[in-house]
Scaffold this motif. Structure first.
Motif, short mmCIF file in Angstrom:
data_model
loop_
_atom_site.label_atom_id
_atom_site.label_comp_id
_atom_site.label_asym_id
_atom_site.label_seq_id
_atom_site.Cartn_x
_atom_site.Cartn_y
_atom_site.Cartn_z
N TYR A 174 0.81 -1.23 0.00
CA TYR A 174 0.00 0.00 0.00
C TYR A 174 0.84 1.27 0.00
O TYR A 174 0.55 2.21 -0.73
CB TYR A 174 -0.94 0.02 1.20
CG TYR A 174 -1.69 1.32 1.35
CD1 TYR A 174 -2.68 1.69 0.43
CD2 TYR A 174 -1.41 2.19 2.39
CE1 TYR A 174 -3.36 2.88 0.55
CE2 TYR A 174 -2.09 3.39 2.52
CZ TYR A 174 -3.06 3.73 1.60
OH TYR A 174 -3.73 4.92 1.72
N SER A 175 1.89 1.32 0.82
CA SER A 175 2.71 2.53 0.89
C SER A 175 4.17 2.14 1.03
O SER A 175 4.52 1.11 1.60
CB SER A 175 2.30 3.41 2.07
OG SER A 175 2.44 2.73 3.31
N LYS A 176 5.03 2.99 0.47
CA LYS A 176 6.47 2.77 0.53
C LYS A 176 7.16 4.12 0.65
O LYS A 176 6.84 5.06 -0.08
CB LYS A 176 6.95 2.04 -0.73
CG LYS A 176 8.42 1.68 -0.73
CD LYS A 176 8.73 0.55 0.23
CE LYS A 176 10.18 0.10 0.11
NZ LYS A 176 10.52 -0.92 1.12
N LEU A 177 8.08 4.20 1.60
CA LEU A 177 8.86 5.41 1.80
C LEU A 177 10.33 5.03 1.83
O LEU A 177 10.72 4.12 2.57
CB LEU A 177 8.47 6.11 3.10
CG LEU A 177 7.03 6.64 3.14
CD1 LEU A 177 6.11 5.63 3.82
CD2 LEU A 177 6.96 7.97 3.86
N GLY A 178 11.12 5.67 1.00
CA GLY A 178 12.52 5.28 0.92
C GLY A 178 13.35 6.34 0.26
O GLY A 178 13.00 7.54 0.26
N SER A 179 14.46 5.92 -0.34
CA SER A 179 15.39 6.85 -0.97
C SER A 179 16.04 6.18 -2.17
O SER A 179 16.03 4.95 -2.31
CB SER A 179 16.45 7.31 0.04
OG SER A 179 17.19 6.20 0.54
N TYR A 180 16.63 7.00 -3.03
CA TYR A 180 17.38 6.49 -4.18
C TYR A 180 18.44 7.50 -4.57
O TYR A 180 18.43 8.66 -4.12
CB TYR A 180 16.46 6.16 -5.36
CG TYR A 180 15.78 7.35 -6.00
CD1 TYR A 180 16.38 8.04 -7.06
CD2 TYR A 180 14.53 7.78 -5.57
CE1 TYR A 180 15.75 9.12 -7.66
CE2 TYR A 180 13.90 8.87 -6.15
CZ TYR A 180 14.51 9.53 -7.20
OH TYR A 180 13.89 10.61 -7.78
N THR A 181 19.36 7.07 -5.43
CA THR A 181 20.43 7.93 -5.94
C THR A 181 20.23 8.11 -7.43
O THR A 181 20.03 7.14 -8.17
CB THR A 181 21.81 7.30 -5.67
OG1 THR A 181 21.96 7.12 -4.26
CG2 THR A 181 22.93 8.19 -6.19
N GLY A 182 20.28 9.35 -7.90
CA GLY A 182 20.09 9.64 -9.31
C GLY A 182 21.32 9.28 -10.14
O GLY A 182 22.43 9.14 -9.62
#
Length: 222
Positions: free
Chosen positions: A124-132
């Motif tokens: 349902y929901s996801k919170l995270g990070s990534y690198t461009g």
């Protein structure tokens, strides 16, 4: 009454979302109950009585740093734009560092405060990070579901809060973006694909995909 400050909470623990109101006491290390029964991944809080910035906690920010929902600032340490920030977050409460009395951003003395708390829920929901990577063949971010709504913010440098959804156009790669911290109209630079199990960047803008840039996101399922 979970925290040192009594809060009024409306919580949907199935969806992982709560709305918290309380009267601040101006003290450092005060704790506020959020009612989710699990640790929030993101908290957005605002002093309702004073003209101060929206504080944003996200689990992938550097410890003691904060973002501001109405500004494009990079993540900021307490000695930066403001001394108030959300300090620690647990399964029943979060704590605050109020800092200078003139900031009043997270626990203003006798001020009416509000906080919106979000916990991750599988499917349902996801919170995270990534690198461009600075390429039109940008990073793919796995969420485990097809996002219907997506917010992205660069954290290592200035960058707007970009929001995408599948309703206003609803097809890839022409998902129009809106900006939470600006009054600009929607635009379609072809920045993101909303895929069956995540999202992929298709644009080299520093707001979403600078080479080596770091980003946080919040996504909700279709």
């Amino acid at each position: 009454t979970d925290g040192s400050i009594t809060s009024t909470v409306q919580a949907n623990t199935t969806a992982g979302f709560s709305v918290v109101t309380f009267t601040g006491n101006g003290s450092n290390d005060a704790t506020i109950g959020h009612g989710l029964g699990t640790t929030p991944a993101m908290i957005i809080t605002k002093n309702r009585d004073d003209a101060v910035l929206w504080r944003v906690f996200h689990k992938d920010l550097t410890s003691t740093n904060t973002l501001f929902l109405n500004e494009d600032f990079a993540q900021t340490a307490p000695s930066g734009h403001s001394n108030g920030y959300i300090k620690t977050v647990g399964s029943s409460t979060y704590s605050v560092y109020q800092g200078n009395s003139d900031t009043n951003g997270v626990n203003g003395s006798s001020d009416n405060m509000i906080a919106y708390c979000f916990a991750e829920k599988q499917g349902y929901s996801k919170l995270g990070s990534y690198t461009g990577n600075g390429s039109t063949d940008g990073p793919f971010v796995y969420t485990g579901f097809k996002p219907a709504w997506l917010m992205i913010k660069r954290t290592d440098s200035t960058g707007n809060w970009f929001m995408f959804d599948n309703k206003r156009e609803g097809y890839n790669p022409d998902n129009d973006r809106l900006i939470a911290d600006d009054s600009l109209t929607e635009a379609d630079p072809g920045e993101s694909d909303l895929l069956s199990n995540g999202f992929k960047m298709r644009f080299t803008s520093g707001n979403v995909n600078a080479s080596g840039g770091t980003y946080i996101y919040m996504a909700f399922a279709e």
